[in-house]
Motif scaffolding. Structure first.
Motif, PDB file in Angstrom:
ATOM      1  N   ASN A  63       8.450  -0.245   8.936  1.00 11.56           N
ATOM      2  CA  ASN A  63       9.240   0.259   8.031  1.00 11.56           C
ATOM      3  C   ASN A  63      10.530  -0.384   7.355  1.00 11.56           C
ATOM      4  OD1 ASN A  63       7.713   2.727   7.247  1.00 11.56           O
ATOM      5  ND2 ASN A  63       8.406   3.775   8.862  1.00 11.56           N
ATOM      6  N   ALA A  64      11.301  -0.980   8.548  1.00  7.92           N
ATOM      7  CA  ALA A  64      12.316  -2.128   8.280  1.00  7.92           C
ATOM      8  C   ALA A  64      11.837  -3.175   7.604  1.00  7.92           C
ATOM      9  CB  ALA A  64      12.684  -2.442   9.760  1.00  7.92           C
ATOM     10  N   HIS A  65      10.749  -3.619   7.873  1.00  6.67           N
ATOM     11  CA  HIS A  65      10.112  -4.627   7.171  1.00  6.67           C
ATOM     12  C   HIS A  65       9.639  -4.374   5.658  1.00  6.67           C
ATOM     13  CE1 HIS A  65       9.812  -6.988  10.984  1.00  6.67           C
ATOM     14  NE2 HIS A  65       9.429  -8.256  10.132  1.00  6.67           N
ATOM     15  N   LEU A  66       9.050  -3.170   5.659  1.00  2.79           N
ATOM     16  CA  LEU A  66       8.795  -2.785   4.200  1.00  2.79           C
ATOM     17  C   LEU A  66      10.016  -2.439   3.307  1.00  2.79           C
ATOM     18  CD1 LEU A  66       5.909  -0.081   5.040  1.00  2.79           C
ATOM     19  CD2 LEU A  66       5.673  -2.270   3.955  1.00  2.79           C
ATOM     20  N   SER A  67      10.922  -1.923   3.905  1.00  2.00           N
ATOM     21  CA  SER A  67      12.255  -1.749   3.319  1.00  2.00           C
ATOM     22  C   SER A  67      13.025  -3.042   2.629  1.00  2.00           C
ATOM     23  CB  SER A  67      13.222  -0.745   4.297  1.00  2.00           C
ATOM     24  OG  SER A  67      14.526  -0.887   3.385  1.00  2.00           O
ATOM     25  N   ALA A  68      13.086  -4.147   3.702  1.00  3.23           N
ATOM     26  CA  ALA A  68      13.498  -5.350   3.401  1.00  3.23           C
ATOM     27  C   ALA A  68      12.767  -5.932   2.326  1.00  3.23           C
ATOM     28  CB  ALA A  68      13.517  -6.185   4.556  1.00  3.23           C
ATOM     29  N   ALA A  69      11.597  -5.901   2.136  1.00  7.88           N
ATOM     30  CA  ALA A  69      10.519  -6.238   1.226  1.00  7.88           C
ATOM     31  C   ALA A  69      10.901  -5.697  -0.325  1.00  7.88           C
ATOM     32  CB  ALA A  69       9.071  -6.268   1.647  1.00  7.88           C
ATOM     33  N   ALA A  70      10.943  -4.195  -0.012  1.00  8.69           N
ATOM     34  CA  ALA A  70      11.246  -3.615  -1.628  1.00  8.69           C
ATOM     35  C   ALA A  70      12.491  -4.161  -1.965  1.00  8.69           C
ATOM     36  CB  ALA A  70      11.289  -2.149  -1.078  1.00  8.69           C
ATOM     37  N   ARG A  71      13.550  -4.586  -1.110  1.00  3.54           N
ATOM     38  CA  ARG A  71      14.775  -4.938  -1.647  1.00  3.54           C
ATOM     39  C   ARG A  71      14.983  -6.179  -2.432  1.00  3.54           C
ATOM     40  NH1 ARG A  71      16.659  -2.512   3.410  1.00  3.54           N
ATOM     41  NH2 ARG A  71      16.741  -4.526   4.063  1.00  3.54           N
ATOM     42  N   THR A  72      13.971  -6.949  -1.858  1.00  4.39           N
ATOM     43  CA  THR A  72      13.693  -8.333  -2.410  1.00  4.39           C
ATOM     44  C   THR A  72      12.905  -8.448  -3.636  1.00  4.39           C
ATOM     45  OG1 THR A  72      11.837  -8.950  -1.224  1.00  4.39           O
ATOM     46  CG2 THR A  72      13.986  -9.417  -0.246  1.00  4.39           C
ATOM     47  N   GLY A  89      -1.219  -5.508  14.706  1.00  5.57           N
ATOM     48  CA  GLY A  89      -0.106  -6.074  13.716  1.00  5.57           C
ATOM     49  C   GLY A  89      -0.962  -6.835  12.485  1.00  5.57           C
ATOM     50  N   GLY A  90      -1.881  -7.691  12.854  1.00  8.55           N
ATOM     51  CA  GLY A  90      -2.454  -8.484  11.990  1.00  8.55           C
ATOM     52  C   GLY A  90      -3.072  -7.609  10.735  1.00  8.55           C
ATOM     53  N   ARG A  91      -3.559  -6.358  11.026  1.00  7.74           N
ATOM     54  CA  ARG A  91      -3.935  -5.605  10.129  1.00  7.74           C
ATOM     55  C   ARG A  91      -3.082  -5.073   9.165  1.00  7.74           C
ATOM     56  NH1 ARG A  91      -9.637  -3.109  10.873  1.00  7.74           N
ATOM     57  NH2 ARG A  91     -10.699  -4.600  12.256  1.00  7.74           N
ATOM     58  N   ILE A  92      -1.690  -4.592   9.925  1.00 15.79           N
ATOM     59  CA  ILE A  92      -0.676  -4.330   9.259  1.00 15.79           C
ATOM     60  C   ILE A  92      -0.156  -5.083   8.162  1.00 15.79           C
ATOM     61  CG2 ILE A  92       1.857  -3.323   9.364  1.00 15.79           C
ATOM     62  CD1 ILE A  92       0.926  -2.098  12.063  1.00 15.79           C
ATOM     63  N   GLU A  93      -0.007  -6.418   8.709  1.00 15.95           N
ATOM     64  CA  GLU A  93       0.579  -7.420   7.576  1.00 15.95           C
ATOM     65  C   GLU A  93      -0.476  -7.650   6.677  1.00 15.95           C
ATOM     66  OE1 GLU A  93       2.669 -10.398  10.987  1.00 15.95           O
ATOM     67  OE2 GLU A  93       0.385 -10.784  10.735  1.00 15.95           O
ATOM     68  N   ARG A  94      -1.770  -7.619   6.757  1.00 18.62           N
ATOM     69  CA  ARG A  94      -2.715  -7.989   5.566  1.00 18.62           C
ATOM     70  C   ARG A  94      -2.735  -6.636   4.682  1.00 18.62           C
ATOM     71  NH1 ARG A  94      -5.575 -10.007   9.875  1.00 18.62           N
ATOM     72  NH2 ARG A  94      -6.856  -8.155  10.201  1.00 18.62           N
ATOM     73  N   GLU A  95      -2.424  -5.262   5.188  1.00 18.93           N
ATOM     74  CA  GLU A  95      -2.712  -4.278   4.423  1.00 18.93           C
ATOM     75  C   GLU A  95      -1.248  -3.971   3.764  1.00 18.93           C
ATOM     76  OE1 GLU A  95      -3.421   0.382   4.870  1.00 18.93           O
ATOM     77  OE2 GLU A  95      -4.606  -1.122   6.072  1.00 18.93           O
ATOM     78  N   TYR A  96      -0.129  -4.496   4.319  1.00 15.64           N
ATOM     79  CA  TYR A  96       1.076  -3.927   3.549  1.00 15.64           C
ATOM     80  C   TYR A  96       1.896  -5.195   3.258  1.00 15.64           C
ATOM     81  CZ  TYR A  96       0.411   0.616   5.149  1.00 15.64           C
ATOM     82  OH  TYR A  96      -0.187   2.035   5.556  1.00 15.64           O
ATOM     83  N   GLY A  97       1.297  -6.429   3.325  1.00 18.14           N
ATOM     84  CA  GLY A  97       1.920  -7.601   2.833  1.00 18.14           C
ATOM     85  C   GLY A  97       3.410  -7.903   3.594  1.00 18.14           C
ATOM     86  N   ILE A  98       3.443  -7.672   4.710  1.00 21.81           N
ATOM     87  CA  ILE A  98       4.680  -8.251   5.636  1.00 21.81           C
ATOM     88  C   ILE A  98       4.213  -9.096   6.804  1.00 21.81           C
ATOM     89  CG2 ILE A  98       5.941  -5.945   4.728  1.00 21.81           C
ATOM     90  CD1 ILE A  98       5.195  -5.210   7.754  1.00 21.81           C
ATOM     91  N   ALA A 114       0.686  -1.010  -0.073  1.00 20.15           N
ATOM     92  CA  ALA A 114       0.036   0.083   0.055  1.00 20.15           C
ATOM     93  C   ALA A 114       0.754   1.212   0.054  1.00 20.15           C
ATOM     94  CB  ALA A 114      -0.870  -0.035   1.358  1.00 20.15           C
ATOM     95  N   ALA A 115       2.069   1.300   0.545  1.00 17.73           N
ATOM     96  CA  ALA A 115       2.875   2.546   0.612  1.00 17.73           C
ATOM     97  C   ALA A 115       4.272   2.249   0.830  1.00 17.73           C
ATOM     98  CB  ALA A 115       2.264   3.322   1.729  1.00 17.73           C
ATOM     99  N   GLU A 116       5.175   2.899   0.685  1.00 14.07           N
ATOM    100  CA  GLU A 116       6.658   2.751   0.750  1.00 14.07           C
ATOM    101  C   GLU A 116       6.932   2.881   2.322  1.00 14.07           C
ATOM    102  OE1 GLU A 116       8.735   4.639  -2.083  1.00 14.07           O
ATOM    103  OE2 GLU A 116       8.353   2.975  -3.693  1.00 14.07           O
ATOM    104  N   VAL A 117       6.368   3.872   3.117  1.00 15.10           N
ATOM    105  CA  VAL A 117       6.645   4.288   4.207  1.00 15.10           C
ATOM    106  C   VAL A 117       5.402   4.223   5.095  1.00 15.10           C
ATOM    107  CG1 VAL A 117       7.546   6.223   5.702  1.00 15.10           C
ATOM    108  CG2 VAL A 117       8.453   5.831   3.445  1.00 15.10           C
ATOM    109  N   PHE A 118       5.609   3.672   6.172  1.00 12.02           N
ATOM    110  CA  PHE A 118       4.670   3.374   7.389  1.00 12.02           C
ATOM    111  C   PHE A 118       4.549   4.690   8.186  1.00 12.02           C
ATOM    112  CE2 PHE A 118       2.578   1.668  11.149  1.00 12.02           C
ATOM    113  CZ  PHE A 118       1.448   1.341  10.516  1.00 12.02           C
TER     114      PHE A 118
END
Length: 91
Positions: free
Chosen positions: A81-90, A51-60, A2-6
């Motif tokens: 944001n660390a998880h989003l950054s790691a996911a973006a790098r993969t 956390g569950g909602r964040i996981e579903r919405e942001y795919g982490i 949904a976004a690059e930065v939480f």
């Protein structure tokens, strides 16, 4: 994703949707970032739902144990944001 930065605004929306409450919390005041969730009126079950909602919405994937030990909104935002950054790098 949904976004690059939480942001605090994202967390505020999700916490209020997931756990409600927060009437006495001034989520617009950046001091809330360093206030413990417990002092804000949110216990571990509220954080797990958040956390569950964040996981579903942001795919982490967030570790439930670490999430329940997350002391402040700032810590949770940084973790997401660390998880989003790691996911973006993969990708």
């Amino acid at each position: 994703m949904a976004a690059e930065v939480f942001t605090l605004a994202d967390l505020t929306r999700i916490v209020l949707e997931a756990a409600g409450g927060g009437e006495s919390v001034d989520w617009g005041d950046e001091k809330v970032l360093d206030t413990e969730f417990e002092a804000l009126g949110y216990e571990s079950l509220a954080l797990l739902e958040t956390g569950g909602r964040i996981e579903r919405e942001y795919g982490i994937s967030l570790d439930d144990e670490a999430l329940s030990d997350m002391p402040t909104p700032r810590a949770l935002i940084e973790t997401v944001n660390a998880h989003l950054s790691a996911a973006a790098r993969t990708v």
